[in-house]
Design a protein around this motif. Sequence first.
Motif, mmCIF file in Angstrom:
data_model
loop_
_atom_site.group_PDB
_atom_site.id
_atom_site.type_symbol
_atom_site.label_atom_id
_atom_site.label_comp_id
_atom_site.label_asym_id
_atom_site.label_seq_id
_atom_site.Cartn_x
_atom_site.Cartn_y
_atom_site.Cartn_z
ATOM 1 N N GLY A 166 76.028 9.217 -89.513
ATOM 2 C CA GLY A 166 74.902 8.446 -90.001
ATOM 3 C C GLY A 166 75.367 7.483 -91.090
ATOM 4 N N PHE A 167 74.709 6.339 -91.137
ATOM 5 C CA PHE A 167 75.030 5.333 -92.163
ATOM 6 C C PHE A 167 74.961 5.998 -93.537
ATOM 7 N N ASN A 168 75.966 5.735 -94.345
ATOM 8 C CA ASN A 168 76.080 6.433 -95.625
ATOM 9 C C ASN A 168 76.433 5.442 -96.737
ATOM 10 N N TYR B 63 64.097 16.622 -92.248
ATOM 11 C CA TYR B 63 64.052 15.991 -93.568
ATOM 12 C C TYR B 63 65.111 14.896 -93.556
ATOM 13 N N SER B 64 64.706 13.685 -93.860
ATOM 14 C CA SER B 64 65.602 12.543 -93.688
ATOM 15 C C SER B 64 65.308 11.514 -94.775
ATOM 16 N N CYS B 65 66.034 11.568 -95.871
ATOM 17 C CA CYS B 65 65.644 10.757 -97.030
ATOM 18 C C CYS B 65 66.553 9.555 -97.295
ATOM 19 N N HIS B 66 67.788 9.569 -96.790
ATOM 20 C CA HIS B 66 68.762 8.556 -97.220
ATOM 21 C C HIS B 66 68.517 7.228 -96.497
ATOM 22 N N HIS B 67 68.690 7.214 -95.194
ATOM 23 C CA HIS B 67 68.431 5.995 -94.400
ATOM 24 C C HIS B 67 67.577 6.296 -93.175
ATOM 25 N N ARG B 68 66.948 7.449 -93.154
ATOM 26 C CA ARG B 68 66.154 7.902 -91.997
ATOM 27 C C ARG B 68 67.021 8.029 -90.739
ATOM 28 N N ASN B 69 68.290 8.279 -90.931
ATOM 29 C CA ASN B 69 69.207 8.443 -89.801
ATOM 30 C C ASN B 69 68.807 9.662 -88.962
ATOM 31 N N THR B 70 68.558 10.764 -89.633
ATOM 32 C CA THR B 70 68.260 12.008 -88.903
ATOM 33 C C THR B 70 66.868 11.950 -88.292
ATOM 34 N N GLU B 71 65.990 11.198 -88.926
ATOM 35 C CA GLU B 71 64.637 10.996 -88.376
ATOM 36 C C GLU B 71 64.726 10.370 -86.984
ATOM 37 N N SER C 33 71.902 17.447 -87.305
ATOM 38 C CA SER C 33 72.163 16.758 -88.571
ATOM 39 C C SER C 33 72.816 15.412 -88.292
ATOM 40 N N THR C 34 72.768 14.558 -89.295
ATOM 41 C CA THR C 34 73.646 13.399 -89.325
ATOM 42 C C THR C 34 74.415 13.508 -90.637
ATOM 43 N N ALA C 35 75.609 12.945 -90.649
ATOM 44 C CA ALA C 35 76.449 13.080 -91.841
ATOM 45 C C ALA C 35 77.443 11.933 -91.903
ATOM 46 N N ALA D 45 84.989 21.672 -86.998
ATOM 47 C CA ALA D 45 84.946 22.667 -88.072
ATOM 48 C C ALA D 45 84.102 22.179 -89.244
ATOM 49 N N LYS D 46 84.139 20.869 -89.510
ATOM 50 C CA LYS D 46 83.395 20.325 -90.660
ATOM 51 C C LYS D 46 81.899 20.487 -90.412
ATOM 52 N N THR D 47 81.437 20.116 -89.219
ATOM 53 C CA THR D 47 80.015 20.253 -88.903
ATOM 54 C C THR D 47 79.616 21.728 -88.892
ATOM 55 N N GLY E 138 69.806 15.204 -92.918
ATOM 56 C CA GLY E 138 71.118 14.694 -93.273
ATOM 57 C C GLY E 138 71.888 15.830 -93.930
ATOM 58 N N ILE E 139 73.199 15.661 -94.007
ATOM 59 C CA ILE E 139 74.001 16.632 -94.757
ATOM 60 C C ILE E 139 74.193 16.061 -96.164
ATOM 61 N N TYR E 140 73.745 16.826 -97.129
ATOM 62 C CA TYR E 140 73.844 16.404 -98.527
ATOM 63 C C TYR E 140 74.669 17.461 -99.272
ATOM 64 N N HIS E 141 75.808 17.029 -99.796
ATOM 65 C CA HIS E 141 76.706 17.941 -100.507
ATOM 66 C C HIS E 141 77.052 19.171 -99.658
ATOM 67 N N GLY E 142 77.381 18.890 -98.407
ATOM 68 C CA GLY E 142 77.928 19.946 -97.545
ATOM 69 C C GLY E 142 76.928 20.917 -96.955
ATOM 70 N N ARG E 143 75.661 20.568 -96.979
ATOM 71 C CA ARG E 143 74.654 21.468 -96.396
ATOM 72 C C ARG E 143 73.409 20.685 -95.995
HETATM 73 C C1 LIG Z 1 73.278 12.615 -102.018
HETATM 74 C C2 LIG Z 1 74.070 12.531 -100.724
HETATM 75 C C3 LIG Z 1 75.031 13.479 -100.448
HETATM 76 C C4 LIG Z 1 75.763 13.431 -99.236
HETATM 77 N N1 LIG Z 1 76.689 14.389 -98.982
HETATM 78 C C5 LIG Z 1 77.387 14.353 -97.816
HETATM 79 C C6 LIG Z 1 78.347 15.371 -97.507
HETATM 80 O O1 LIG Z 1 78.544 16.326 -98.251
HETATM 81 N N2 LIG Z 1 79.056 15.267 -96.337
HETATM 82 C C7 LIG Z 1 78.846 14.222 -95.464
HETATM 83 O O2 LIG Z 1 79.512 14.179 -94.420
HETATM 84 N N3 LIG Z 1 77.916 13.256 -95.719
HETATM 85 C C8 LIG Z 1 77.193 13.300 -96.866
HETATM 86 N N4 LIG Z 1 76.249 12.337 -97.130
HETATM 87 C C9 LIG Z 1 75.969 11.311 -96.094
HETATM 88 C C10 LIG Z 1 74.715 11.676 -95.293
HETATM 89 O O3 LIG Z 1 74.840 12.949 -94.710
HETATM 90 C C11 LIG Z 1 74.458 10.660 -94.176
HETATM 91 O O4 LIG Z 1 74.328 9.369 -94.692
HETATM 92 C C12 LIG Z 1 73.230 11.063 -93.378
HETATM 93 O O5 LIG Z 1 73.189 10.301 -92.189
HETATM 94 C C13 LIG Z 1 71.931 10.844 -94.156
HETATM 95 O O6 LIG Z 1 70.855 11.218 -93.357
HETATM 96 P P1 LIG Z 1 69.363 10.681 -93.591
HETATM 97 O O7 LIG Z 1 69.370 9.188 -93.490
HETATM 98 O O8 LIG Z 1 68.612 11.351 -92.484
HETATM 99 O O9 LIG Z 1 68.946 11.201 -94.933
HETATM 100 C C14 LIG Z 1 75.504 12.364 -98.311
HETATM 101 C C15 LIG Z 1 74.534 11.406 -98.612
HETATM 102 C C16 LIG Z 1 73.807 11.467 -99.780
HETATM 103 C C17 LIG Z 1 72.766 10.429 -100.081
#
Ligand SMILES: Cc1cc2nc3c(=O)[nH]c(=O)nc-3n(C[C@H](O)[C@H](O)[C@H](O)COP(=O)(O)O)c2cc1C
Length: 159
Positions: free
Chosen positions: A118-120, A9-17, A82-84, A90-92, A53-58
Amino acid sequence: MTKSLVIVYSCHHRNTERIAQVIGHVLDAPVKRPDEVTPEEISGYELIGFGSGIYHGRHHESLLSLADRLPGGTSGTAFLFSTAGITGGAKTARDHSLLREELQAKGYVIAGEFSCKGFNTNSFLKYFGGMNKGRPNAEDIQRAEKCARGLVKDYLTEQ
Ligand SMILES: Cc1cc2nc3c(=O)[nH]c(=O)nc-3n(C[C@H](O)[C@H](O)[C@H](O)COP(=O)(O)O)c2cc1C
Protein backbone atom coordinates in the motif's frame (compact mmCIF):
# COMPACT_ATOMS: atom_id res chain seq x y z
CA MET A 1 -29.14 -12.75 7.14
CA THR A 2 -25.90 -11.99 5.30
CA LYS A 3 -23.43 -14.73 6.05
CA SER A 4 -20.21 -12.78 5.97
CA LEU A 5 -18.93 -9.51 7.32
CA VAL A 6 -15.81 -7.51 6.48
CA ILE A 7 -14.32 -5.28 9.18
CA VAL A 8 -11.66 -2.79 8.16
CA TYR A 9 -9.69 0.06 9.67
CA SER A 10 -7.90 2.14 7.07
CA CYS A 11 -6.61 5.54 8.13
CA HIS A 12 -3.42 6.33 6.17
CA HIS A 13 -4.44 6.43 2.48
CA ARG A 14 -7.53 4.19 2.55
CA ASN A 15 -5.42 1.52 0.87
CA THR A 16 -6.92 -1.32 2.90
CA GLU A 17 -10.41 0.11 2.47
CA ARG A 18 -10.08 -0.51 -1.28
CA ILE A 19 -9.19 -4.15 -0.66
CA ALA A 20 -12.05 -4.48 1.85
CA GLN A 21 -14.58 -3.15 -0.67
CA VAL A 22 -13.46 -5.63 -3.32
CA ILE A 23 -13.63 -8.56 -0.91
CA GLY A 24 -16.97 -7.34 0.46
CA HIS A 25 -18.36 -7.17 -3.07
CA VAL A 26 -17.37 -10.76 -3.88
CA LEU A 27 -18.67 -12.06 -0.53
CA ASP A 28 -21.80 -9.93 -0.78
CA ALA A 29 -20.90 -8.73 2.71
CA PRO A 30 -21.29 -5.42 4.49
CA VAL A 31 -18.01 -3.58 5.10
CA LYS A 32 -17.80 -1.91 8.50
CA ARG A 33 -15.29 -0.18 10.74
CA PRO A 34 -14.39 -1.77 14.10
CA ASP A 35 -16.34 0.95 15.94
CA GLU A 36 -19.47 0.11 13.93
CA VAL A 37 -19.74 -3.48 15.15
CA THR A 38 -20.24 -5.15 18.50
CA PRO A 39 -18.66 -8.45 19.57
CA GLU A 40 -22.17 -9.94 19.93
CA GLU A 41 -23.10 -8.97 16.36
CA ILE A 42 -19.91 -10.53 14.94
CA SER A 43 -20.67 -13.91 16.49
CA GLY A 44 -23.74 -14.19 14.24
CA TYR A 45 -21.72 -14.36 11.00
CA GLU A 46 -20.42 -17.46 9.28
CA LEU A 47 -17.27 -15.83 7.89
CA ILE A 48 -15.65 -12.62 9.15
CA GLY A 49 -12.79 -10.68 7.57
CA PHE A 50 -10.54 -8.53 9.73
CA GLY A 51 -8.21 -6.09 7.99
CA SER A 52 -6.25 -2.86 8.32
CA GLY A 53 -3.03 -1.25 7.30
CA ILE A 54 0.00 -2.50 9.17
CA TYR A 55 1.11 0.12 11.66
CA HIS A 56 4.32 -0.52 13.60
CA GLY A 57 4.32 -4.20 12.73
CA ARG A 58 0.74 -5.08 13.57
CA HIS A 59 -2.88 -4.53 12.63
CA HIS A 60 -4.54 -1.42 14.01
CA GLU A 61 -5.24 -1.31 17.72
CA SER A 62 -9.00 -1.01 17.15
CA LEU A 63 -9.04 -4.43 15.43
CA LEU A 64 -6.85 -6.05 18.06
CA SER A 65 -9.07 -4.62 20.77
CA LEU A 66 -12.20 -5.87 19.00
CA ALA A 67 -10.72 -9.36 18.71
CA ASP A 68 -9.83 -9.22 22.40
CA ARG A 69 -13.45 -8.42 23.30
CA LEU A 70 -14.93 -11.30 21.26
CA PRO A 71 -16.46 -14.06 23.34
CA GLY A 72 -14.35 -17.21 23.66
CA GLY A 73 -15.31 -20.73 22.66
CA THR A 74 -16.65 -19.73 19.26
CA SER A 75 -16.60 -22.03 16.24
CA GLY A 76 -16.49 -19.19 13.71
CA THR A 77 -14.31 -18.76 10.66
CA ALA A 78 -12.23 -15.66 10.03
CA PHE A 79 -9.77 -14.36 7.48
CA LEU A 80 -7.14 -11.66 7.79
CA PHE A 81 -6.05 -9.02 5.32
CA SER A 82 -3.76 -6.03 5.30
CA THR A 83 -1.83 -3.59 3.21
CA ALA A 84 1.66 -2.56 4.24
CA GLY A 85 4.76 -0.74 3.12
CA ILE A 86 6.70 -3.98 2.97
CA THR A 87 5.01 -7.35 2.41
CA GLY A 88 6.04 -10.93 1.84
CA GLY A 89 6.00 -14.39 3.40
CA ALA A 90 7.59 -14.24 6.81
CA LYS A 91 7.18 -10.47 7.25
CA THR A 92 3.43 -10.57 6.58
CA ALA A 93 3.03 -13.68 8.75
CA ARG A 94 4.72 -11.77 11.58
CA ASP A 95 2.65 -8.62 11.00
CA HIS A 96 -0.53 -10.73 11.16
CA SER A 97 0.53 -12.82 14.13
CA LEU A 98 -1.03 -10.80 16.98
CA LEU A 99 -4.47 -10.66 15.38
CA ARG A 100 -4.24 -14.27 14.18
CA GLU A 101 -3.32 -15.55 17.64
CA GLU A 102 -6.02 -13.47 19.31
CA LEU A 103 -8.70 -14.86 17.00
CA GLN A 104 -7.44 -18.42 17.29
CA ALA A 105 -7.50 -18.08 21.07
CA LYS A 106 -11.20 -17.25 20.77
CA GLY A 107 -11.79 -20.41 18.75
CA TYR A 108 -11.78 -18.99 15.23
CA VAL A 109 -10.43 -21.03 12.36
CA ILE A 110 -8.34 -18.83 10.05
CA ALA A 111 -9.55 -19.50 6.52
CA GLY A 112 -6.94 -17.41 4.74
CA GLU A 113 -4.70 -14.38 4.84
CA PHE A 114 -4.26 -11.71 2.18
CA SER A 115 -1.75 -8.91 1.98
CA CYS A 116 -0.52 -6.47 -0.63
CA LYS A 117 1.59 -3.36 -0.76
CA GLY A 118 0.00 0.00 0.00
CA PHE A 119 1.10 3.56 -0.70
CA ASN A 120 3.12 4.70 2.28
CA THR A 121 4.09 8.26 3.14
CA ASN A 122 4.77 7.57 6.80
CA SER A 123 7.54 9.55 8.46
CA PHE A 124 10.47 10.63 6.25
CA LEU A 125 9.01 8.84 3.19
CA LYS A 126 6.75 11.83 2.55
CA TYR A 127 9.81 13.90 1.61
CA PHE A 128 10.63 11.46 -1.20
CA GLY A 129 7.16 11.06 -2.71
CA GLY A 130 6.38 8.01 -0.60
CA MET A 131 6.86 4.33 -1.38
CA ASN A 132 4.57 1.99 -3.37
CA LYS A 133 2.88 4.80 -5.27
CA GLY A 134 -0.23 3.48 -7.03
CA ARG A 135 -0.62 0.45 -4.76
CA PRO A 136 -2.91 -1.34 -4.36
CA ASN A 137 -2.90 -1.58 -8.15
CA ALA A 138 -5.11 -3.51 -10.60
CA GLU A 139 -3.13 -6.69 -10.05
CA ASP A 140 -3.52 -6.41 -6.26
CA ILE A 141 -7.26 -5.92 -6.69
CA GLN A 142 -7.47 -8.98 -8.93
CA ARG A 143 -5.57 -11.04 -6.39
CA ALA A 144 -7.95 -9.88 -3.63
CA GLU A 145 -10.94 -10.85 -5.78
CA LYS A 146 -9.46 -14.28 -6.42
CA CYS A 147 -8.79 -14.78 -2.73
CA ALA A 148 -12.39 -13.80 -1.90
CA ARG A 149 -13.80 -16.15 -4.54
CA GLY A 150 -11.80 -18.95 -2.94
CA LEU A 151 -13.34 -18.12 0.44
CA VAL A 152 -16.85 -18.24 -1.03
CA LYS A 153 -16.18 -21.62 -2.60
CA ASP A 154 -14.55 -23.20 0.42
CA TYR A 155 -16.30 -21.62 3.38
CA LEU A 156 -19.75 -20.30 2.57
CA THR A 157 -22.62 -22.74 2.55
CA GLU A 158 -25.29 -22.63 -0.17
CA GLN A 159 -28.01 -20.01 0.36
C1 LIG B 1 2.05 5.22 11.53
C2 LIG B 1 2.37 4.22 10.44
C3 LIG B 1 3.11 3.09 10.74
C4 LIG B 1 3.40 2.14 9.73
N1 LIG B 1 4.11 1.03 10.06
C5 LIG B 1 4.39 0.10 9.10
C6 LIG B 1 5.10 -1.10 9.43
O1 LIG B 1 5.45 -1.35 10.58
N2 LIG B 1 5.39 -1.98 8.42
C7 LIG B 1 5.00 -1.74 7.12
O2 LIG B 1 5.29 -2.57 6.25
N3 LIG B 1 4.29 -0.62 6.79
C8 LIG B 1 3.98 0.30 7.74
N4 LIG B 1 3.27 1.42 7.42
C9 LIG B 1 2.75 1.57 6.04
C10 LIG B 1 1.28 1.16 5.96
O3 LIG B 1 1.09 -0.16 6.42
C11 LIG B 1 0.76 1.24 4.52
O4 LIG B 1 0.92 2.52 4.00
C12 LIG B 1 -0.69 0.79 4.46
O5 LIG B 1 -1.06 0.58 3.12
C13 LIG B 1 -1.64 1.82 5.08
O6 LIG B 1 -2.95 1.35 4.98
P1 LIG B 1 -4.23 2.31 5.03
O7 LIG B 1 -4.13 3.31 3.92
O8 LIG B 1 -5.36 1.34 4.86
O9 LIG B 1 -4.23 2.93 6.40
C14 LIG B 1 2.95 2.38 8.39
C15 LIG B 1 2.22 3.53 8.10
C16 LIG B 1 1.91 4.45 9.08
C17 LIG B 1 1.12 5.68 8.75
